[in-house]
Scaffold this motif. Structure first.
Motif, mmCIF file in Angstrom:
data_model
loop_
_atom_site.group_PDB
_atom_site.id
_atom_site.type_symbol
_atom_site.label_atom_id
_atom_site.label_comp_id
_atom_site.label_asym_id
_atom_site.label_seq_id
_atom_site.Cartn_x
_atom_site.Cartn_y
_atom_site.Cartn_z
ATOM 1 N N SER A 1 140.763 46.318 41.823
ATOM 2 C CA SER A 1 139.861 45.372 41.173
ATOM 3 C C SER A 1 139.019 46.078 40.118
ATOM 4 O O SER A 1 138.763 47.277 40.209
ATOM 5 C CB SER A 1 138.958 44.701 42.213
ATOM 6 N N THR B 1 143.578 41.176 32.965
ATOM 7 C CA THR B 1 142.317 40.459 32.768
ATOM 8 C C THR B 1 142.425 39.035 33.283
ATOM 9 O O THR B 1 141.410 38.400 33.562
ATOM 10 C CB THR B 1 141.910 40.441 31.281
ATOM 11 N N GLU B 2 143.645 38.536 33.386
ATOM 12 C CA GLU B 2 143.931 37.241 33.996
ATOM 13 C C GLU B 2 145.425 37.161 34.257
ATOM 14 O O GLU B 2 146.192 37.960 33.721
ATOM 15 C CB GLU B 2 143.465 36.082 33.109
ATOM 16 N N GLU C 1 134.649 36.898 42.065
ATOM 17 C CA GLU C 1 135.558 35.796 41.763
ATOM 18 C C GLU C 1 136.655 36.163 40.763
ATOM 19 O O GLU C 1 137.837 35.853 40.997
ATOM 20 C CB GLU C 1 134.797 34.578 41.246
ATOM 21 N N SER C 2 136.314 36.823 39.665
ATOM 22 C CA SER C 2 137.338 37.135 38.655
ATOM 23 C C SER C 2 138.428 38.037 39.223
ATOM 24 O O SER C 2 139.619 37.824 38.966
ATOM 25 C CB SER C 2 136.701 37.772 37.420
ATOM 26 N N ASP C 3 138.046 39.027 40.028
ATOM 27 C CA ASP C 3 139.028 39.901 40.676
ATOM 28 C C ASP C 3 139.785 39.165 41.776
ATOM 29 O O ASP C 3 140.987 39.343 41.941
ATOM 30 C CB ASP C 3 138.352 41.132 41.274
ATOM 31 N N VAL D 1 140.545 35.979 42.097
ATOM 32 C CA VAL D 1 141.550 35.049 41.570
ATOM 33 C C VAL D 1 142.830 35.800 41.220
ATOM 34 O O VAL D 1 143.932 35.378 41.568
ATOM 35 C CB VAL D 1 140.988 34.286 40.339
ATOM 36 N N ILE D 2 142.688 36.933 40.548
ATOM 37 C CA ILE D 2 143.862 37.733 40.181
ATOM 38 C C ILE D 2 144.541 38.289 41.426
ATOM 39 O O ILE D 2 145.763 38.226 41.560
ATOM 40 C CB ILE D 2 143.465 38.877 39.215
ATOM 41 N N TYR E 1 138.657 46.090 33.350
ATOM 42 C CA TYR E 1 139.813 45.292 33.740
ATOM 43 C C TYR E 1 140.356 45.773 35.080
ATOM 44 O O TYR E 1 140.152 46.912 35.479
ATOM 45 C CB TYR E 1 140.932 45.345 32.685
#
Length: 155
Positions: free
Chosen positions: A104, A136-137, A61-63, A65-66, A112
């Motif tokens: 990613s 990181t975002e 998910e974190s990757d 979204v970016i 990161y």
């Protein structure tokens, strides 16, 4: 009369440990080989964006979204770039040559994600300039900065 002989011992015999490629690096190379074979079979005119979107959908998910936001920023600021996979990573190319890519954090187990630009990108600024950026975002401010970099890269 003395003669000297050259040592023919391997690194492991000399006590040095050769690490070789990591599992992640070997996986990336295998993905690249598959990409090249697939590209040769279907020709240069194939739509590869769906493959990029599928790869993004598989990310943590974190990757993800970016990567989704980055994909939108690149497409909006440089519609001439074609989305494609490159070593299993989303990349954006002009005339088949990668201009920029997203790596990613999970791909190589780093802390990161990375936005990278190749030497095809027109980012030259004197004798030294950045070509890799840690992510990181993505905020609106970073998206605007990336959009400007992408526009410059293809100018």
């Amino acid at each position: 009369m003395s003669t000297t002989t050259k040592s023919t011992k391997t690194a492991s015999e000399n006590g040095a440990k050769y690490e070789g490629f990591t599992d992640e690096e070997r996986s990336a190379m295998k993905e690249r080989a598959k990409e090249l074979k697939r590209g040769a079979r279907r020709g240069a005119k194939a739509d590869t964006e769906s493959e990029v979107l599928a790869k993004i959908a598989e990310m943590a998910e974190s990757d993800r979204v970016i990567a989704e936001r980055l994909h939108a920023v690149v497409k909006a600021n440089a519609p001439i770039l074609t989305a494609k996979l490159w070593y299993g990573m989303p990349a954006y190319a002009r005339n088949g040559k990668v201009v920029c890519f997203f790596q990613s954090a999970a791909k190589f187990k780093t802390r990161y994600a990375v936005l990278g630009f190749s030497d095809e990108a027109n980012l030259d600024d004197g004798v030294m300039w950045p070509t890799y950026f840690a992510l990181t975002e993505l905020t609106a401010e970073q998206e605007a900065r990336i959009g400007a970099l992408v526009r410059q890269a293809v100018s």
